[in-house]
Motif scaffolding. Sequence first.
Motif, short mmCIF file in Angstrom:
data_model
loop_
_atom_site.label_atom_id
_atom_site.label_comp_id
_atom_site.label_asym_id
_atom_site.label_seq_id
_atom_site.Cartn_x
_atom_site.Cartn_y
_atom_site.Cartn_z
N ILE A 196 0.69 -3.60 3.19
CA ILE A 196 1.01 -4.80 3.59
C ILE A 196 0.02 -6.01 4.61
N LYS A 197 -0.54 -6.72 4.31
CA LYS A 197 -1.10 -7.63 4.98
C LYS A 197 -0.65 -8.62 5.45
N CYS A 198 -1.42 -9.40 6.77
CA CYS A 198 -1.48 -10.66 7.12
C CYS A 198 -2.40 -11.30 7.00
N GLU A 199 -2.62 -12.30 6.79
CA GLU A 199 -4.19 -13.52 6.75
C GLU A 199 -4.65 -13.35 8.23
N GLU A 200 -5.73 -13.08 8.10
CA GLU A 200 -6.76 -12.80 9.56
C GLU A 200 -6.50 -14.36 9.75
N LYS A 220 13.04 4.68 -6.08
CA LYS A 220 14.20 3.83 -5.14
C LYS A 220 13.48 2.57 -4.34
N PHE A 221 12.46 1.55 -4.31
CA PHE A 221 12.35 0.66 -3.47
C PHE A 221 11.05 -0.44 -4.28
N ALA A 222 10.76 0.09 -5.55
CA ALA A 222 9.93 -0.63 -6.13
C ALA A 222 10.42 -2.06 -7.08
N GLN A 223 11.47 -1.53 -7.65
CA GLN A 223 11.66 -2.78 -8.18
C GLN A 223 11.95 -4.25 -7.21
N HIS A 224 12.01 -3.99 -6.05
CA HIS A 224 11.94 -4.76 -4.93
C HIS A 224 10.34 -5.56 -4.45
N ILE A 225 9.43 -5.08 -4.46
CA ILE A 225 8.59 -5.05 -4.29
C ILE A 225 7.74 -6.87 -4.56
N PRO A 226 7.87 -7.52 -6.18
CA PRO A 226 7.77 -8.38 -5.38
C PRO A 226 8.61 -9.70 -5.34
N SER A 227 10.01 -9.17 -4.53
CA SER A 227 10.54 -10.39 -4.35
C SER A 227 10.25 -9.93 -2.92
N PHE A 228 9.29 -8.96 -2.05
CA PHE A 228 9.15 -8.71 -0.67
C PHE A 228 7.89 -9.47 -0.44
N ASN A 229 7.54 -9.66 -1.96
CA ASN A 229 5.73 -10.06 -1.47
C ASN A 229 6.21 -11.59 -1.96
N ASP A 230 6.23 -12.16 -2.42
CA ASP A 230 7.18 -13.21 -2.65
C ASP A 230 7.81 -14.24 -0.83
N ALA A 231 8.51 -13.05 -0.34
CA ALA A 231 9.18 -13.62 1.16
C ALA A 231 8.01 -13.81 2.26
N LEU A 232 6.51 -12.82 1.72
CA LEU A 232 5.84 -13.18 3.26
C LEU A 232 4.86 -13.82 2.48
N ALA A 233 4.47 -13.96 1.20
CA ALA A 233 3.50 -15.40 0.90
C ALA A 233 4.33 -16.53 2.30
N VAL A 234 5.09 -17.02 2.29
CA VAL A 234 5.41 -17.93 3.05
C VAL A 234 5.76 -17.82 4.71
N GLU A 235 4.73 -16.15 4.84
CA GLU A 235 4.17 -16.09 6.60
C GLU A 235 2.60 -15.25 6.42
N ASN A 284 3.46 -17.24 13.05
CA ASN A 284 3.60 -16.18 11.54
C ASN A 284 3.33 -14.83 11.81
N LEU A 285 2.48 -14.16 12.95
CA LEU A 285 2.76 -12.88 12.58
C LEU A 285 3.72 -12.37 13.77
N SER A 286 4.51 -12.98 14.55
CA SER A 286 5.82 -12.99 14.60
C SER A 286 6.21 -12.63 13.62
N ALA A 287 6.39 -13.53 12.80
CA ALA A 287 7.71 -13.76 11.83
C ALA A 287 7.82 -13.00 10.71
N PHE A 288 5.25 -12.46 10.44
CA PHE A 288 5.51 -11.71 9.78
C PHE A 288 6.05 -10.26 10.08
N THR A 289 6.10 -9.58 11.19
CA THR A 289 5.94 -8.77 11.59
C THR A 289 7.40 -8.37 11.37
N ALA A 290 8.52 -9.11 11.94
CA ALA A 290 9.36 -9.06 11.97
C ALA A 290 10.01 -9.39 10.86
N LEU A 291 9.98 -9.58 9.77
CA LEU A 291 9.91 -9.55 7.66
C LEU A 291 9.93 -8.19 8.17
#
Length: 112
Positions: free
Chosen positions: A68-72, A38-53, A78-85
């Motif tokens: 889903i992970k944020c760099e240490e 139900k959501f697999a096709q959206h994973i690549p675009s979400f991964n791209d959006a996450l890379a910005v943060e 970045n953390l705030s925007a990452f969490t919101a995303l």
Amino acid sequence: MHLDLTPEALLAQLGYTKNEQTLKQINNIIANTKGFEKFAQHIPSFNDALAVEKGFIAMSNSEDYLKIKCEEDSNADNLSAFTALVQHWAEKYKLELKQVDNKNTYYIIGHK
């Protein structure tokens, strides 16, 4: 347009080399994740959006889920925007996430 994302294509989109181990792992993750299709096709675009943060989607080594992970070394902005995303994506696609204690890491448990 609806795209079927094969396990091989998903591995490539997430930056993994296709081999027997990674193919087995991604297939276990797909089988273990409730409503994955139900959501697999959206994973690549979400991964791209996450890379910005400074975030990314990866296969977990300890559980049969995508994480889903944020760099240490990310700063507070970045953390705030990452969490919101992450929260926005989870609400939009009705996903159940499990946050790892005291970390900016979330397991994608599946569709609610």
